[in-house]
Design a protein around this motif. Sequence first.
Motif, PDB file in Angstrom:
ATOM      1  N   UNK A   1       0.832  -1.215   0.000  1.00 21.59           N
ATOM      2  CA  UNK A   1       0.000   0.000   0.000  1.00 21.59           C
ATOM      3  C   UNK A   1       0.860   1.256   0.000  1.00 21.59           C
ATOM      4  N   UNK A   2       1.894   1.277   0.855  1.00 17.06           N
ATOM      5  CA  UNK A   2       2.778   2.440   0.907  1.00 17.06           C
ATOM      6  C   UNK A   2       3.537   2.617  -0.409  1.00 17.06           C
ATOM      7  N   UNK A   3       3.963   1.516  -1.036  1.00 14.33           N
ATOM      8  CA  UNK A   3       4.674   1.612  -2.317  1.00 14.33           C
ATOM      9  C   UNK A   3       3.763   2.159  -3.415  1.00 14.33           C
ATOM     10  N   UNK A   4       2.479   1.771  -3.392  1.00 12.02           N
ATOM     11  CA  UNK A   4       1.540   2.283  -4.384  1.00 12.02           C
ATOM     12  C   UNK A   4       1.319   3.781  -4.192  1.00 12.02           C
ATOM     13  N   UNK A   5       1.240   4.211  -2.951  1.00 12.02           N
ATOM     14  CA  UNK A   5       1.085   5.646  -2.689  1.00 12.02           C
ATOM     15  C   UNK A   5       2.324   6.416  -3.157  1.00 12.02           C
ATOM     16  N   UNK A   6       3.517   5.854  -2.909  1.00 17.08           N
ATOM     17  CA  UNK A   6       4.751   6.526  -3.339  1.00 17.08           C
ATOM     18  C   UNK A   6       4.812   6.625  -4.863  1.00 17.08           C
ATOM     19  N   UNK A   7       4.346   5.581  -5.548  1.00 18.28           N
ATOM     20  CA  UNK A   7       4.337   5.623  -7.013  1.00 18.28           C
ATOM     21  C   UNK A   7       3.433   6.737  -7.527  1.00 18.28           C
ATOM     22  N   UNK A   8       2.237   6.857  -6.946  1.00 19.44           N
ATOM     23  CA  UNK A   8       1.329   7.926  -7.356  1.00 19.44           C
ATOM     24  C   UNK A   8       1.887   9.295  -6.962  1.00 19.44           C
ATOM     25  N   UNK A   9       2.584   9.352  -5.829  1.00 27.27           N
ATOM     26  CA  UNK A   9       3.209  10.617  -5.442  1.00 27.27           C
ATOM     27  C   UNK A   9       4.269  11.046  -6.453  1.00 27.27           C
ATOM     28  N   UNK A  10       5.008  10.083  -7.000  1.00 26.43           N
ATOM     29  CA  UNK A  10       6.039  10.425  -7.988  1.00 26.43           C
ATOM     30  C   UNK A  10       5.408  10.989  -9.261  1.00 26.43           C
TER      31      UNK A  10
END
Length: 263
Positions: A72-81
Motif C-alpha cells: 500500500x505504501x509503495x503504491x502511494x509513493x508511485x502515485x506521489x512520484x
Amino acid sequence: MTRPDYSWPLPEAIERRLGRESYGAQRAIHEDGHLLLVLHEPPQSAGGAREHAVFLRTPDGAWAFHGQPGGEQALRRLLDSYQERLAKGLAAYDQADDAADLFALIERVRPMARAAVNLHAALQAAREAVKSDVELITARDRGAEIQRGLELLLADAQLALNFRLAQQAEAQTRAALANHRAQEKLNTLAAWTAPLMAVGAVFGMNLRSGVEAMDAWLFWAVLVAGMFVGWWVKAWVQRPPPPEKKKALSSAKARAGGKPPRR
C-alpha cells in the motif's frame, strides 16, 4: 533479459499470462483471488525503457511490492512520484518564455501523459476486479486526477506553442510586406528618375551639339519627354503578368460532345 521472479507465490493461472522477458504493459491480472497489478514508474524519456512496479494483492487483502510487504505504501509513493512530475511540469509551463521551452516541456510531458492513461486504466481494471478494497478506490481516483492534469498540461503547452509559432509567422509576414512595399517605392522612384537622369547625363556632357544656343522651350520639352518615358517604364514594371491560357479540350472530349471519355 528475463523477467524477475519475486519471492511470492503466484497462482499458475497468473504465471501462464506472464511472458518470460518482462511483465509487459501496465495491466491488472486477477486469477484465483490473487490480483497482480503491473504498473510503470514515471518514464524518463519518450523512447526509454520502462521500469516496472509490480504489486500483488492476496485473497486475504494483504499487499506486497516486488515480493516484499508494504504494497500500500509503495503504491502511494508511485502515485506521489507521478504527482510530483505533474507539479514540476506546471511550474515549467508557468516559466516558459519561448517556443524552445514549450517544445522541451511537451517532449517531457507527452510520455508522462501516455503512461498516466495506462496507469489509470490498470487501476480501473483492478478496481473492477476487487470492488471491496478502499486502497484501490483511492488509487484509482488519484490516477484519474493525474491523468487529467497531465492531459490538460499537454494540451495547454501545445496550444501555447502553436500560438507562439503563429505570432512569429505573423511577424515575419508583416516584415515581408513592409519590405515589399519599400521595394515597390524604390522601384517606382527608380522608374521615374532613371530616364530623367539618363537624359540629363547625355545633355550634361561637355560636347558641342548645337543645342546650347536654342531657346528655353527645348529644356521643357526634354523634361516632359523624360517624364513621359519614366511613366511608361513605371507602368511596364508594375504591369501584372498575363493570365495563363486555358488548355484546349482534348480531341476525345470534343468528339464526345463535351463529356469526358468513359473508362
